[in-house]
Design a protein around this motif. Structure first.
Motif, PDB file in Angstrom:
ATOM      1  N   TRP A   1      33.075  30.132  38.611  1.00  0.00           N
ATOM      2  CA  TRP A   1      33.842  29.866  39.946  1.00  0.00           C
ATOM      3  C   TRP A   1      34.649  31.403  40.286  1.00  0.00           C
ATOM      4  CZ3 TRP A   1      34.135  27.590  44.326  1.00  0.00           C
ATOM      5  CH2 TRP A   1      34.774  27.554  44.787  1.00  0.00           C
ATOM      6  N   VAL A   2      34.455  31.692  41.249  1.00  0.00           N
ATOM      7  CA  VAL A   2      35.738  33.003  41.473  1.00  0.00           C
ATOM      8  C   VAL A   2      35.771  32.598  43.354  1.00  0.00           C
ATOM      9  CG1 VAL A   2      35.623  35.144  42.770  1.00  0.00           C
ATOM     10  CG2 VAL A   2      34.069  35.035  40.543  1.00  0.00           C
ATOM     11  N   ASP A   3      37.217  32.474  42.953  1.00  0.00           N
ATOM     12  CA  ASP A   3      38.073  32.164  45.033  1.00  0.00           C
ATOM     13  C   ASP A   3      38.053  33.344  45.571  1.00  0.00           C
ATOM     14  OD1 ASP A   3      39.830  30.909  45.535  1.00  0.00           O
ATOM     15  OD2 ASP A   3      41.911  31.304  45.371  1.00  0.00           O
ATOM     16  N   ILE A   4      36.785  33.562  46.623  1.00  0.00           N
ATOM     17  CA  ILE A   4      35.987  34.411  47.087  1.00  0.00           C
ATOM     18  C   ILE A   4      37.266  34.178  49.057  1.00  0.00           C
ATOM     19  CG2 ILE A   4      34.427  35.093  49.192  1.00  0.00           C
ATOM     20  CD1 ILE A   4      32.460  34.417  46.003  1.00  0.00           C
ATOM     21  N   ASN A   5      38.134  35.174  48.979  1.00  0.00           N
ATOM     22  CA  ASN A   5      38.565  34.900  50.667  1.00  0.00           C
ATOM     23  C   ASN A   5      37.261  35.333  51.177  1.00  0.00           C
ATOM     24  OD1 ASN A   5      39.364  35.784  52.597  1.00  0.00           O
ATOM     25  ND2 ASN A   5      41.256  37.967  52.136  1.00  0.00           N
ATOM     26  N   PRO A   6      36.946  34.093  52.554  1.00  0.00           N
ATOM     27  CA  PRO A   6      35.757  34.348  52.866  1.00  0.00           C
ATOM     28  C   PRO A   6      36.122  35.556  54.411  1.00  0.00           C
ATOM     29  CG  PRO A   6      37.751  32.347  53.553  1.00  0.00           C
ATOM     30  CD  PRO A   6      38.166  32.867  51.895  1.00  0.00           C
ATOM     31  N   ALA A   7      37.652  35.573  54.850  1.00  0.00           N
ATOM     32  CA  ALA A   7      37.640  37.439  55.611  1.00  0.00           C
ATOM     33  C   ALA A   7      37.041  38.205  54.710  1.00  0.00           C
ATOM     34  CB  ALA A   7      38.534  37.256  55.530  1.00  0.00           C
ATOM     35  N   LEU A   8      36.574  38.358  54.077  1.00  0.00           N
ATOM     36  CA  LEU A   8      35.761  39.641  52.763  1.00  0.00           C
ATOM     37  C   LEU A   8      34.427  39.868  52.809  1.00  0.00           C
ATOM     38  CD1 LEU A   8      39.159  40.834  50.811  1.00  0.00           C
ATOM     39  CD2 LEU A   8      38.544  41.627  53.006  1.00  0.00           C
ATOM     40  N   GLU A   9      33.789  38.901  53.312  1.00  0.00           N
ATOM     41  CA  GLU A   9      32.701  38.630  53.432  1.00  0.00           C
ATOM     42  C   GLU A   9      31.583  38.588  53.921  1.00  0.00           C
ATOM     43  OE1 GLU A   9      30.666  34.691  50.713  1.00  0.00           O
ATOM     44  OE2 GLU A   9      32.951  34.326  52.014  1.00  0.00           O
ATOM     45  N   PHE A  10      30.340  39.480  53.933  1.00  0.00           N
ATOM     46  CA  PHE A  10      29.888  40.349  55.501  1.00  0.00           C
ATOM     47  C   PHE A  10      27.954  40.061  54.966  1.00  0.00           C
ATOM     48  CE2 PHE A  10      33.655  42.064  54.525  1.00  0.00           C
ATOM     49  CZ  PHE A  10      34.174  42.362  56.032  1.00  0.00           C
ATOM     50  N   ARG A  11      27.393  39.915  56.401  1.00  0.00           N
ATOM     51  CA  ARG A  11      26.261  40.068  56.520  1.00  0.00           C
ATOM     52  C   ARG A  11      25.926  41.310  56.450  1.00  0.00           C
ATOM     53  NH1 ARG A  11      23.583  33.882  57.340  1.00  0.00           N
ATOM     54  NH2 ARG A  11      24.670  34.093  55.535  1.00  0.00           N
ATOM     55  N   VAL A  12      25.053  41.460  55.869  1.00  0.00           N
ATOM     56  CA  VAL A  12      24.270  42.920  56.462  1.00  0.00           C
ATOM     57  C   VAL A  12      22.839  42.572  56.274  1.00  0.00           C
ATOM     58  CG1 VAL A  12      24.134  45.369  55.755  1.00  0.00           C
ATOM     59  CG2 VAL A  12      25.591  43.731  54.827  1.00  0.00           C
ATOM     60  N   PHE A  13      22.381  43.477  57.744  1.00  0.00           N
ATOM     61  CA  PHE A  13      20.796  42.874  57.863  1.00  0.00           C
ATOM     62  C   PHE A  13      19.781  44.074  57.934  1.00  0.00           C
ATOM     63  CE2 PHE A  13      23.441  40.683  60.109  1.00  0.00           C
ATOM     64  CZ  PHE A  13      23.148  39.580  60.647  1.00  0.00           C
ATOM     65  N   ILE A  14      19.263  44.505  56.780  1.00  0.00           N
ATOM     66  CA  ILE A  14      17.959  45.160  56.547  1.00  0.00           C
ATOM     67  C   ILE A  14      16.631  45.064  56.740  1.00  0.00           C
ATOM     68  CG2 ILE A  14      17.071  46.438  55.031  1.00  0.00           C
ATOM     69  CD1 ILE A  14      19.725  46.536  53.119  1.00  0.00           C
ATOM     70  N   LYS A  15      16.277  46.165  57.940  1.00  0.00           N
ATOM     71  CA  LYS A  15      14.664  46.019  58.516  1.00  0.00           C
ATOM     72  C   LYS A  15      14.757  47.406  58.368  1.00  0.00           C
ATOM     73  CE  LYS A  15      12.156  44.867  62.263  1.00  0.00           C
ATOM     74  NZ  LYS A  15      12.434  44.289  64.109  1.00  0.00           N
ATOM     75  N   GLY A  16      12.690  47.472  58.215  1.00  0.00           N
ATOM     76  CA  GLY A  16      12.239  48.558  57.876  1.00  0.00           C
ATOM     77  C   GLY A  16      12.915  49.753  56.428  1.00  0.00           C
ATOM     78  N   GLY A  17      13.661  48.508  55.552  1.00  0.00           N
ATOM     79  CA  GLY A  17      13.615  49.983  54.819  1.00  0.00           C
ATOM     80  C   GLY A  17      15.638  51.307  55.232  1.00  0.00           C
ATOM     81  N   LYS A  18      16.002  49.662  56.253  1.00  0.00           N
ATOM     82  CA  LYS A  18      17.810  50.575  56.624  1.00  0.00           C
ATOM     83  C   LYS A  18      18.161  49.729  57.772  1.00  0.00           C
ATOM     84  CE  LYS A  18      16.202  51.600  61.641  1.00  0.00           C
ATOM     85  NZ  LYS A  18      16.285  52.901  62.397  1.00  0.00           N
ATOM     86  N   ILE A  19      19.671  49.289  57.458  1.00  0.00           N
ATOM     87  CA  ILE A  19      20.474  48.688  57.983  1.00  0.00           C
ATOM     88  C   ILE A  19      20.292  48.702  59.182  1.00  0.00           C
ATOM     89  CG2 ILE A  19      22.847  48.041  58.034  1.00  0.00           C
ATOM     90  CD1 ILE A  19      23.251  49.508  55.182  1.00  0.00           C
ATOM     91  N   ILE A  20      20.407  47.375  59.763  1.00  0.00           N
ATOM     92  CA  ILE A  20      20.752  48.138  61.520  1.00  0.00           C
ATOM     93  C   ILE A  20      21.243  46.917  61.708  1.00  0.00           C
ATOM     94  CG2 ILE A  20      18.341  47.748  61.359  1.00  0.00           C
ATOM     95  CD1 ILE A  20      17.915  44.738  61.962  1.00  0.00           C
ATOM     96  N   GLY A  21      22.287  46.493  61.333  1.00  0.00           N
ATOM     97  CA  GLY A  21      23.510  45.430  61.580  1.00  0.00           C
ATOM     98  C   GLY A  21      24.487  44.765  60.163  1.00  0.00           C
TER      99      GLY A  21
END
Length: 353
Positions: free
Chosen positions: A191-211
């Motif tokens: 268990w780690v008390d994670i700050n949800p404000a500092l979570e990010f979703r990274v979309f990768i398509k075709g071998g590169k970050i798109i968003g």
């Protein structure tokens, strides 16, 4: 203007590649300490798929963190009767059943208890792909923080996300074969008390970050000033740790946690590049037409905060008696007994008809 609904095919292997035990060894420096149990015995899967919640007495008696020592000392399945040393009992329909809820996975039960202790006494569970976040209402702390096996079982049994892992993980696959064997796994993360404000979703398509999208859909004033910092940290992390090169697919979605002082990224999860994964502040049309996207980190602003006003997992809100019981573990055990009794009575009524 109407958009064409673009097909985003996903394969069975892509889903399997996102199973925790498949990707976590690739990035050992960037995952939270965890214990994986694999493969899970069929008896444990059956236990998770059951309609009622049955808890083993030895776990209930260990609830020293939130309850007194003797609150659960007399717990047993409502249907149990007869000799306490007997492994089988007879339910009201005359069927022989085990009165031990963990019958068939006693060794796993012991290993879970040992792992919780080894991981510092507090863990958060998940199966191959999903965490039971939608069931956090069932624990007194209203999180997935689990102090013992009892908490783990309650979360897993009450979660629709876990049902999805067991029954629907491959529904969108273009090549799924029903005879294909799936190995299910239980993951206990420290268990780690994670700050949800500092979570990010990274979309990768075709071998590169798109968003990149903020993961928690609440407005945090201070994030806007750190936007460039997060963009740099994420881009550097993906490049230096060779995330794209190490992961077997060119299209995937990775969830990151970047705590202060914003010098390291922790991988929370990796998800398939599929419509079943929440696109958050993007649309799947945008992501499927990624050539038209400029790379950016999208945040909830004051102007769009109303659009995401609904609380997370509000579809899982429950009746008042359940909410009240969730504040007291002994009350939750009583409620579980009542559910089991109601389920039995319902079966009997159907038989009479």
């Amino acid at each position: 203007m109407a958009h064409t609904f673009n097909d985003i095919p996903v394969t069975t292997q892509q889903i399997k590649n996102c199973s925790y035990s498949q990707w976590s060894p690739l990035f050992p420096k960037n995952v939270i300490k965890a214990k994986v149990f694999k493969p899970l015995p069929k008896s444990f899967i059956t236990y998770l798929e059951s309609d009622s919640i049955k808890l083993p007495s030895d776990v209930l008696e260990e609830q020293v963190v939130r309850t007194s020592d003797n609150e659960y000392s007399d717990w047993e399945d409502e249907e149990s009767s007869g000799d306490e040393n007997s492994e089988l009992t007879t339910n009201k329909n005359g069927k022989k059943i085990s009165k031990n809820p963990i019958s068939g996975f006693e060794d796993l039960h012991k290993d879970i208890k040992r792992a919780i202790s080894d991981l510092g006494g507090k863990v958060t569970p998940k199966l191959n792909w999903s965490s039971p976040k939608d069931a956090k209402w069932i624990l007194p702390n209203s999180t997935t923080k689990s102090f013992n096996a009892n908490d783990v079982y309650l979360l897993l049994n009450a979660s629709d996300h876990i049902v999805h892992d067991l029954d629907h993980s491959f529904d969108e696959c273009v090549d799924f074969d029903a005879t294909d064997k799936v190995e299910y796994e239980l993951v206990l993360k420290q268990w780690v008390d994670i700050n949800p404000a500092l979570e990010f979703r990274v979309f990768i398509k075709g071998g590169k970050i798109i968003g990149i999208s903020q993961r928690d859909l609440n407005h945090y004033d201070y994030l806007a000033d750190l936007k460039d910092t997060f963009m740099d940290v994420i881009s550097k992390f993906v490049d230096e740790e060779k995330i794209i090169q190490k992961f077997p697919d060119e299209d995937f979605i990775i969830d990151l946690y970047i705590p202060r002082p914003f010098s390291k990224c922790w991988i929370i999860d990796i998800n398939p590049f599929s419509r079943k994964t929440d696109s958050l502040l993007y649309t799947w049309h945008e992501l499927s037409e990624s050539d038209t996207l400029d790379l950016e980190l999208r945040l909830i602003s004051e102007t769009n905060v109303g659009r995401f006003a609904a609380k997370e997992h509000s579809e899982n809100y429950v009746p008042r008696d359940v909410l009240d019981a969730s504040m007291d573990s002994s009350a939750m055990a009583d409620l579980a007994r009542e559910w089991a009794k109601l389920g039995t009575n319902s079966v009997e009524s159907d038989d009479e008809e």
